[in-house]
Enzyme design. Structure first.
Site, PDB file in Angstrom:
ATOM      1  N   CYS A  77       3.618   1.386  12.393  1.00 38.10           N
ATOM      2  CA  CYS A  77       4.413   1.389  12.046  1.00 38.10           C
ATOM      3  C   CYS A  77       4.938   2.649  13.311  1.00 38.10           C
ATOM      4  CB  CYS A  77       4.665   2.101  10.504  1.00 38.10           C
ATOM      5  SG  CYS A  77       2.939   2.597  10.142  1.00 38.10           S
ATOM      6  N   GLY A 120       0.840  -1.429   0.201  1.00 36.11           N
ATOM      7  CA  GLY A 120      -0.003   0.050  -0.105  1.00 36.11           C
ATOM      8  C   GLY A 120       0.771   0.880   0.315  1.00 36.11           C
ATOM      9  N   ASN A 132      -7.001   4.505  10.183  1.00 37.38           N
ATOM     10  CA  ASN A 132      -6.226   3.269  10.812  1.00 37.38           C
ATOM     11  C   ASN A 132      -6.167   3.415  12.165  1.00 37.38           C
ATOM     12  OD1 ASN A 132      -4.567   5.394   9.508  1.00 37.38           O
ATOM     13  ND2 ASN A 132      -3.061   4.254  10.988  1.00 37.38           N
TER      14      ASN A 132
HETATM   15  N1  PLP Z   1      -2.377   3.290   4.131  1.00 38.49           N
HETATM   16  C1  PLP Z   1      -2.685   2.914   5.105  1.00 38.49           C
HETATM   17  C2  PLP Z   1      -4.521   3.684   5.855  1.00 38.49           C
HETATM   18  C3  PLP Z   1      -2.537   1.678   6.438  1.00 38.49           C
HETATM   19  O1  PLP Z   1      -3.577   1.842   7.483  1.00 38.49           O
HETATM   20  C4  PLP Z   1      -1.068   1.254   6.130  1.00 38.49           C
HETATM   21  C5  PLP Z   1      -0.726   0.152   6.636  1.00 38.49           C
HETATM   22  O2  PLP Z   1      -1.210   0.197   8.053  1.00 38.49           O
HETATM   23  C6  PLP Z   1      -0.594   1.416   4.528  1.00 38.49           C
HETATM   24  C7  PLP Z   1      -1.340   2.874   4.094  1.00 38.49           C
HETATM   25  C8  PLP Z   1       0.461   0.741   3.516  1.00 38.49           C
HETATM   26  O3  PLP Z   1       0.332   0.089   3.696  1.00 38.49           O
HETATM   27  P1  PLP Z   1       1.140  -1.170   3.654  1.00 38.49           P
HETATM   28  O4  PLP Z   1       1.998  -1.923   5.271  1.00 38.49           O
HETATM   29  O5  PLP Z   1       0.255  -2.029   2.337  1.00 38.49           O
HETATM   30  O6  PLP Z   1       3.068  -0.411   2.867  1.00 38.49           O
END
Ligand code: PLP
Length: 380
Positions: free
Chosen positions: A319, A73, A146
């Protein structure tokens, strides 16, 4: 303690692999060909990739030719946030509650932030004001946050952005598979997805377009992904992502109702604790997420206590846990740094159970009881 004795309640960080995804991946590992080769082995691998692309497209009401498969993502967000070919959008506006992969601005030199309300919803008046202030902008607003799970007014934002000749990118990573998410109904121009939040493998994602749009590739070389993302495809991960997308689409209504039932039960229990705050509760939210705080609680300590009691929860975005700074999302909502430091996120999934909720409830009695005892001790 085995994993079955534990309650995994951190699905917004990542979801367990769906059995359908595992089966598709195991099978794909034996496909020897390179999807770009013309021989039978190559065509077999190509078939796996294209079948997965169809499932991913179907999950968001798009067409396979509009899906660019990526390795995460994060990569899809970065690919979206670029002055795209043709250079029509030279400014970047993002909401103040975006994931770090959006807040970092992709390949734009500067980022302007759009405010959110105390409920964690994008302030459309602020968006309109900022759009009017300069040339056409690329705007990035997530469909669901998130941390809080709060849903954003994407269609309304799309109207404002399009009236101002802008382009709207929507990070739907947390929303897809949990609420209906149709790129045309949302009127989003670009949509980001991530495989591991819907029960696919980690390391697979997609950027989906609503209509043809020439992207500015991040990775150049071979002609894979119509020249928009070079590199031999990770066939097994893509197969798993496709199978997870297919299962998520087929089961959306039942999984959504299941998660909402358990989440509401969990929240009803939590609300018995005097002074407890559930963030974004007055807004529309994802059916699986609760972010709560209790004055005086130290989230970092609470999470360790929960973990020792067999419950996996988080102090916000995975993260950023480990960092001591309070969440940028709660800060944008006007929450005091002290209260933000006490925020604990619980996020459920389709295979969460009543036992998980009970295990959480029991652990919370210990966690909050310890805290209350401590503050009483300090007052004495
Ligand atoms: N966007 C949102 C809202 C997320 O919660 C996350 C991951 O926590 C990401 C993007 C990033 O996705 P990825 O873990 O596949 O890089």
């Amino acid at each position: 303690m085995t994993t079955t004795e534990r309650a995994y309640l951190d699905w917004n960080a990542t979801a367990p692999l769906r059995p359908q995804a595992r089966a598709a991946m195991v099978e794909a590992l034996d496909a020897v060909g390179n999807p770009s080769s013309v021989h039978a082995e190559g065509r077999e691998a190509r078939g796996i990739v294209e079948a997965a692309r169809e499932h991913v497209a179907a999950l968001v009401g798009s067409e396979p030719r509009h899906v660019v498969l990526t390795a995460s993502g994060t990569e899809a967000n970065t690919l979206a946030l670029s002055p795209q070919t043709g250079g029509r959008w030279q400014r970047l506006l993002v909401s103040a509650i975006e994931h770090p992969s959006v807040r970092s601005g992709g390949r734009f030199p500067t980022v302007e932030e759009v405010a959110v309300t105390a409920a964690g919803v994008v302030d459309l008046d602020d968006l309109a004001k900022r759009l009017a202030e300069g040339p056409p902008a690329l705007v990035s607003i997530m469909l669901a946050n998130n941390e809080t799970g709060v849903l954003q007014p994407i269609r309304e934002a799309a109207h404002l952005v399009h009236e101002a000749s802008g382009l709207l990118h929507v990070d739907a990573v947390q929303a897809v598979g949990r609420i209906p998410c149709d790129i045309n109904a949302l009127e989003a121009d670009l949509l980001t997805l991530s495989g591991h939040k819907i029960g696919g493998p980690k390391g697979a994602g997609a950027l989906v377009k609503r209509a043809p749009l020439d992207l500015h590739p991040l990775v150049t070389g071979g002609g894979q992904e119509r020249g928009e993302r070079a590199g031999t495809e990770n066939v097994a991960a893509i197969a798993g992502f496709g199978a997870a997308a297919n299962a998520a689409e087929a089961n959306l209504a039942t999984e959504r109702a299941h998660m909402r039932g358990l989440r509401d039960q969990l929240e009803a229990g939590l609300r018995a604790t005097p002074g407890l705050i559930v963030f974004g509760a007055e807004a529309e939210r994802l059916p699986n997420t609760t972010l709560f705080a209790l004055d005086g609680l130290k989230a970092e300590t609470a999470i360790i206590r929960f973990d020792l009691d067999g419950v996996a929860v988080s102090s916000g975005a995975a993260c950023s846990s480990g960092k001591v700074q309070p969440s940028h999302v709660l800060k944008a909502m006007g929450v005091s740094p002290a209260l933000a430091r006490s925020a604990v996120r619980v996020s459920l999934g389709p295979t969460s159970t009543e036992d998980d909720i009970e295990r959480f409830r029991t652990a919370w009695i210990t966690v909050s009881g310890t805290l209350l005892e401590k503050s009483r001790g300090m007052a004495a």
